[in-house]
Design a protein around this motif. Structure first.
Motif, PDB file in Angstrom:
ATOM      1  N   GLU A 241       1.059  -0.932   0.193  1.00 32.86           N
ATOM      2  CA  GLU A 241      -0.098   0.138  -0.057  1.00 32.86           C
ATOM      3  C   GLU A 241       0.792   1.087   0.193  1.00 32.86           C
TER       4      GLU A 241
ATOM      5  N   ARG B 102       1.221   3.834  -2.856  1.00 28.77           N
ATOM      6  CA  ARG B 102       0.899   5.449  -2.881  1.00 28.77           C
ATOM      7  C   ARG B 102       2.610   6.194  -3.436  1.00 28.77           C
TER       8      ARG B 102
ATOM      9  N   GLN C 289      -1.808   3.662   3.899  1.00 30.78           N
ATOM     10  CA  GLN C 289      -2.175   4.648   3.507  1.00 30.78           C
ATOM     11  C   GLN C 289      -1.526   5.631   4.353  1.00 30.78           C
TER      12      GLN C 289
END
Length: 408
Positions: free
Chosen positions: A24, A28, A406
């Motif tokens: 994750e 990004r 995140q």
């Protein structure tokens, strides 16, 4: 001669939580490295579920987790759910099935899940370095020129043999002490304490319970006998199968209750949860008054267990017609409330999880970041969140890893 490397994110631990977080973070655009002390990724995944990996549970909810703060897991579990992970498994066309009680297993092999994670890492650009022995970690303030706006960026410096690495975000996904033969260590707990985070007392969970010496002498002869029961300790009850072993009691019902059991407590087992024994004996007595008690009870319980109970003179083998209502009730009470006082557990060697760990009050439930140590994250089993048996601990790994990914 040592070399230096600079990363945005370093994740310690190439297990379920660590790999998922790294994927994750890298998605990004974060330059992400995973370090692990083993020779391969996903070691616990590969051996879980008898090699088929019970990768989640369809009925996952916060109620299936133990923690000093029972609300902490709600945020992560609601933002990355079991259905999200099932969708990923389906995307990779991994065949799976429900075994029982919402437990989902791979049809073929746990390797399917590890290969899926490896492919996701490759797609996102995650770098994985194995057989890494971290000798020291320190936190340093950065230099003004590192930031475009002239502010100071703090960094974590990690030393391994021959290489120094630095990162802005350090994620600890090193697991607990369960299954030390798979490389489990206290590293994550020690690191938390190094940076001033409180670590709650830890103990083995989802683990077989062992006999007292006298009980061992009695029951080890019926090792291998299994039956459906309900097991209860400290007001919590689980209906599942129980297994007699040479060392004590095991099977899903006992593994579940072991997380709620404390040393010195009894475990009460209903050996006939589906059938009221007093009613059964009354009906059988009316139909077959000359039948022996032993013969009747072997319709409810495994024969070797009935013989063992008779051997202890807990009740006497006699024709059913000789039993008065009081005798039938006494036998029923004995079988519905079989009390077992464990000597202890088999410990971390066979435990599936570690109870306790990094105090959730030290972490943000939204990001998994330490409240008083910017850039330091704890996810998965190292945190004081422990699931029931049945895929819940993997879901916590996916959910907590996804959340940290995140933000880190």
């Amino acid at each position: 001669m040592s070399t230096e490397q600079s990363w945005d994110v370093i994740v310690i631990g190439a297990g379920a939580a660590g790999l998922f977080c790294a994927i994750e973070a890298a998605k990004r655009g974060r330059k992400t490295l995973v370090l692990d002390n083993g020779k391969r990724i996903g070691r616990k995944i590969l051996m879980s579920g008898g090699g088929r990996c019970n990768f989640t549970n369809m009925y996952t909810s916060p109620a299936n987790f133990l923690s000093q703060n029972k609300h902490f897991c709600k945020s992560a579990l609601s933002r990355y759910t079991q259905w999200d992970f099932i969708a990923l498994v389906q995307q990779y066309q991994i065949p799976y099935h429900e075994k029982t009680l919402g437990q989902l297993f791979c049809d073929d092999s746990a390797k399917d899940i590890v290969e899926m994670l490896q492919q996701e890492c490759d797609k996102a650009g995650v770098v994985i370095a194995l057989q890494q022995d971290i000798t020291a970690i320190e936190h340093v303030e950065g230099r003004p020129e590192e930031q475009d706006d002239g502010s100071l960026e703090s960094r974590y410096l990690l030393k391994t043999s021959g290489i120094s690495r630095s990162c802005a975000s350090l994620v600890v996904a090193s697991g607990g002490l369960s299954l030390p033969n798979l490389g489990a260590t206290a590293f994550g707990f020690q690191l938390a304490e190094q940076f001033g985070l409180k670590v709650l007392p830890i103990r083995a969970g989802l683990v077989p319970l062992t006999w007292q010496p006298d009980d061992k002498a009695l029951y080890e002869e019926i090792s291998g006998v299994a039956l459906p029961v309900t097991a209860e300790a400290n007001g919590t009850l689980f209906p599942e199968d129980m297994l007699f072993t040479h060392r004590g009691l095991s099977g899903p019902a006992i593994l579940q209750i072991s997380s709620f059991w404390l040393p010195g407590d009894p475990v009460t087992v209903n050996l006939s949860p589906q059938q009221n024994v007093a009613e059964f004996l009354n009906e059988t007595q009316q139909k077959h008054p000359d039948q022996e008690l032993k013969t009747a009870l072997t319709r409810l319980l495994p024969k070797r267990l009935v013989e063992k109970l008779l051997e202890q003179n807990l009740f006497t083998n006699q024709p059913l017609k000789a039993l008065n209502p009081k005798s039938r009730e006494r036998i029923a009470d004995l079988l519905h409330q079989f009390v077992f006082k464990p000597n202890g557990t088999e410990g971390y060697r066979t435990a599936e999880v570690t109870l306790g760990g990094v105090d959730t009050n030290e972490l943000s439930s939204k990001t998994m970041e330490a409240k008083n140590q910017p850039g330091l994250y704890f996810i998965g089993e190292v945190v004081d969140v422990t699931g029931w048996l049945g895929g819940y601990n993997f879901q916590w790994a996916w959910s907590s890893g996804w959340v940290a990914g995140q933000y880190c």
